[in-house]
Design a protein around this motif. Sequence first.
Motif, PDB file in Angstrom:
ATOM      1  N   ARG B  38       0.825  -1.210   0.000  1.00  0.00           N
ATOM      2  CA  ARG B  38       0.000   0.000   0.000  1.00  0.00           C
ATOM      3  C   ARG B  38       0.855   1.253   0.000  1.00  0.00           C
ATOM      4  O   ARG B  38       0.636   2.189  -0.753  1.00  0.00           O
ATOM      5  N   LEU B  42       1.360   4.012  -3.032  1.00  0.00           N
ATOM      6  CA  LEU B  42       1.148   5.441  -2.866  1.00  0.00           C
ATOM      7  C   LEU B  42       2.347   6.222  -3.388  1.00  0.00           C
ATOM      8  O   LEU B  42       2.219   7.172  -4.155  1.00  0.00           O
ATOM      9  N   PHE B  45       2.646   5.791  -7.091  1.00  0.00           N
ATOM     10  CA  PHE B  45       1.588   6.506  -7.807  1.00  0.00           C
ATOM     11  C   PHE B  45       1.902   7.985  -7.889  1.00  0.00           C
ATOM     12  O   PHE B  45       1.692   8.634  -8.908  1.00  0.00           O
ATOM     13  N   VAL B  48       4.406   8.310 -10.499  1.00  0.00           N
ATOM     14  CA  VAL B  48       3.824   8.157 -11.844  1.00  0.00           C
ATOM     15  C   VAL B  48       3.092   9.419 -12.253  1.00  0.00           C
ATOM     16  O   VAL B  48       3.274   9.943 -13.341  1.00  0.00           O
ATOM     17  N   LEU B 113       2.018  -1.374 -11.716  1.00  0.00           N
ATOM     18  CA  LEU B 113       1.553  -0.063 -12.142  1.00  0.00           C
ATOM     19  C   LEU B 113       2.067   0.318 -13.511  1.00  0.00           C
ATOM     20  O   LEU B 113       1.361   0.919 -14.310  1.00  0.00           O
ATOM     21  N   ALA B 117      -1.021  -2.404 -17.256  1.00  0.00           N
ATOM     22  CA  ALA B 117      -1.985  -1.761 -18.154  1.00  0.00           C
ATOM     23  C   ALA B 117      -1.553  -1.857 -19.623  1.00  0.00           C
ATOM     24  O   ALA B 117      -2.343  -2.284 -20.472  1.00  0.00           O
TER      25      ALA B 117
END
Lengths: 660, 225
Positions: B38, B42, B45, B48, B113, B117
Motif C-alpha cells: 500500500r 502510494l 503513484f 507516476v 503499475l 496496463a
Amino acid sequence: MFVEPVYSSLITLLIIVVACAELCDAVTVVDVYRLVQYDLGGVPLGSRLAALSHHAGSSLYLSSAGAAADLSRTVLILPVRELNLTFIRDYIGQRKPLGGLLLLLPPVFSPQHSDSGGGADQDSAKDLVKEVLIEVERLLIHANIPYPVYFGFEDEAVHAMLGDVKKNDITGQPATATTGGQSEPGHPSPSDQRPPLGNFNNYASKVQQSPLDSLLCVRLSDEPIAFGYQRWALIGRRCGPWLRRRAAKSYKLVVAAPEPRKVASPAIINIQGWLPGLKADGDSNQLPTIAIVASYDTFGAAPALSVGSDSNGSGVVALLEIARLFSILYSNPKTRGRYNLLFVLTSGGPYNYNGTHKWLRSMDQRLRETIDYAICLNSIGSSSNELWLHVSKPPENAYIKQIFEGFSTVSEELGLKVGLKHKKINISNPRESQMLSFICLALRTGYVPICMVWEHEQFSLRVTAATLSELSVAPDFLESTGGLSDNRNFINEASISRSVKLVAESLARHIYGQQGKSIDIFADHSSLSINPSYIRSWVEFLSTTPRVAPFLSKNDPLIVALKKELADHTVEVNVQQELLDGMFTFYDSTSGRLHIYQVASVTFDLILLLVLASYLIVLFSFLVILTRVISMLADYVFEQGLDDLISLFRRPSSRKVKTA
Amino acid sequence: MTMFHFLNCAILTFGPHAVYYSATPLSIILTSFLQQIRLVCLATFLKVSESDSFDPYQVLFVQSLSGIVESFDWVRRCCGLYFALTQLTHRNISQNHKFQAVGLGWAFADSVLHRLAPLWVGARGLEFTWDFVLQGLEANANLVLCLSLAALGSLIWLRKNKPKTLIPIIYACAGIVATMPSITSYLKRGLGWHFPKVVGFELFTSLVMAFISWQLFTACQRPSN
C-alpha cells in the motif's frame, strides 16, 4: 482509510490508458475497394462477401505448394503488374475456393494520382497493364465469386508486406524426410553439409548455421561425445529451419465490413436543360428542337473507383461546354437561333440506356415530335484523330446525309476524320425484357453475349438520332462503361476540345443556316472560343467522382452540381427521378479499410511458454538454494556470533587437543 | 492466440516475483507485505502522476531539465524506501529478510503499475511485437535492482556496525542503483538506444549490481575487528 482514493485514481488511470491505447492496433491500414456485387435477373454476380479475416498469401505459395494447396483460409495478394491471366482465368472459371483476393493496382490507376508524364516505355507499360486490367475486370464482373475481392493500390507499406509474404512462401515448404526443410537462399542447405560419420571436429563449425539453432537445439562442445553429440546435431539440423519457419511472422488481413445489403431503391436521375429558340412573332408553330444527350453514370469492377473519365466523363464535359457556348449565343435575342436546344444528362447508361429509355417514354408527345434530330455523345476523350458517327437509319436518308455532311465539313477544317457507321437496330428483340432475359440465359451458360447497343437506338426510328464516339464498334454489355482503367491519366483534354468544336460548329451552322459557308463561329480568341480551363476543371471533378447510378441519390453533390451547371446555361432545368429496372439489384459496401497485422504462430507462443517455464523453474531452484542456505548462515552468524561458528568448526580439533 | 501471448508476457513479468515470494522464507509476513504494498503504491503513484505531468515539458525543455526532474524521482524513491525499511515494524521477521520483503513489494508494485496496463491493452491485440517480451525482461531486471537497492538501503540504515572502508562503496552503489531509471531514460532519449539494447543493458547492470551488493552484504555480516 486512504486506500479508497488511491485505488479509485488507479482505476481511472487504467481506464484512460485503455481508452487511449485501443486506437493504435494494426501496423498498417490501407484503403481498399470492393468488387461490385449485383444480381442480374436473379443471377448473383460479383463478389458475394465483404468481411475478410484471413492470412496473407502470395502467388508463390501456390506455385511452391502445388495443386495440393488449400487456399480457403488464405487471402491471395496479386499485383496486377505481374498477373498471370491464364492462372486467374482458371481460378475463377473453375470456382476454386479461396479465402479472399486482393488485387494491387499501380498508383497510376488511382483517381487521386496525377500522372507526371514519363517516357514512351512507361506509356507502353501503362497500356499493357491497362489491357490486363480490362480483361480481369471483364472476368470478375461476369463471374459469381463466393469470397471477398478487393482492389488496392501499391504503396511502400503494402510492398514491404508483400515482400515478406513472398519470402515466407518460398521457405514455407513442408519438410520432407530427407531434406529436413527447404533451404533459404544464401544459407547452405543442411543436407549438403552432412559430414561422414567419423568427422566430428568439423561438425561443430558447420552445424552452427543460425543463432536460433545454436541456442535451442545444438550443443556445441569441442570434445565430441560420440553418439550423443551426433544426435544433438541431427536434432539441430532438423529443428533449425522448422523453428525459423514456425517463428516466422505471418500477416493477417482483416477488413471489418458489415454484411452487404441490397440498395433499397436504386434511382436513375435524368437532368434536362431547355434552351428555347427565337419564336418569330405571329408564328404559332412549334420551333424544331435539337437534342444533345450524354449519359453520365458509370459501372466498373470497383464501384468506388469507377470514375469513367472517358466513358462517359468526356461526353458530359463536352455537353456542358456546348451548353455554355450556346447559352452565350442564345442570351442575346439577336443571336438566338430558331431551334430549341435540349441538353440531357441521362443515367442508367451501362444498363442498356435505361435512363434515356425512361426519359423518352415520359416525354411530352408534342415535344418529342418537334425533335429534329438528337446527337448522343459517348467517349470522345482519347487522343486519336478519328471519330465515328453511328446511325441506325440508312446512310442514304436525307437527314443523315445532311448531318454527316455538316460534320465532315467541320472536321476537315479541324484536321479530324469522321466516319459514318450504320448499324440496324435489332428489331427481332424490341422489348427490353426480352433482351435482358437473353442476357441472363447467356450468362448462365457462360457465354458472354454480344449485344451491341448505342444510345441513339433508344430513340428508335421515329427520331433521327446519331452517336458520336471514338469507338468504332459498340461496346459489349457492361464494357467500356468507365471501369478501373478509365481514369484521368488516359484521356486527352485537347481531344475533348476538338470534339466540342466539331459538334458545336456543325450544330451552329445548321441552326443559323450557314452550311457550306466558311465561317468560324466558335473561333479561337473570340468571346465564343472553347474554354480549356472550363473543360479541365470539369474533367478533374468528374475524374475524382465515382458515378455508379444505384449509389447516387437525388441529393448527391454530383447531381446537385450538374443541375446547377445546367441551370446556369439553360433556361429551364428538369430533374427526373425513376427507379432502375428490376432486372438489376445492387449491394452496398463498396469500400473498406484493410488492417494488416503481423501475427506470430501458435507454435511460437508454445515455445515461448516452454522457455519461460524452464526459466522460472531454474530461478526457483536457484533462489531456494541461495536464500535458504544464506539465511541459515546469516541467522546463525547474527544470532550466535562468528566465534561460535568458528568454534563449531574447531570443536572436533579442540576436543582432539584436549584429549591429546 | 493473442490471449496466449498476453499470458506468456504476464508470466515473464510477474512470475519471478511470485517465484521469489515462494522460494524465500517470507511467507510469514503476509500482512506486513500488504501494508508495504500500500505504501509503495502510494509512493509510486505519486511518482507516476508527477512524471506524467512533466512529460510534455520534457519535450520542450532541454535534456538537462529532464535530468533534474528525474533526480527528484530517485530522491522520492530513496525516501520511500527509507520509510518502508525503518518505520514499518514487523512482528517476527529478522532484519535480514526485511529488505527482501521491501524490495519485492516495491518491484511488484512498480511492475503492476507500469506494466500491467500496457500489457493488458497491447499484448491482447492481433498484432505481434517483441515489446512486451522485452518489457517482461525489464521487469525482471527491475526486480533484481529493487532487491539490491533494498539490500543496500538496509545496510545503510539498519546495520549499525559497518566496516569503515566499505561505507563509501555502499553509498556509491546505492547511488548508482537508485539513479538507474534516470540512466536508462537518458540512454533511451538522449543517446537514442533501441529498446532491446536498453533492456540488455539493464539486465547486465542489474546482475552486476546484485553481485556487488551481495558481496557488500556478506562482507558486512562479518563483525568488524
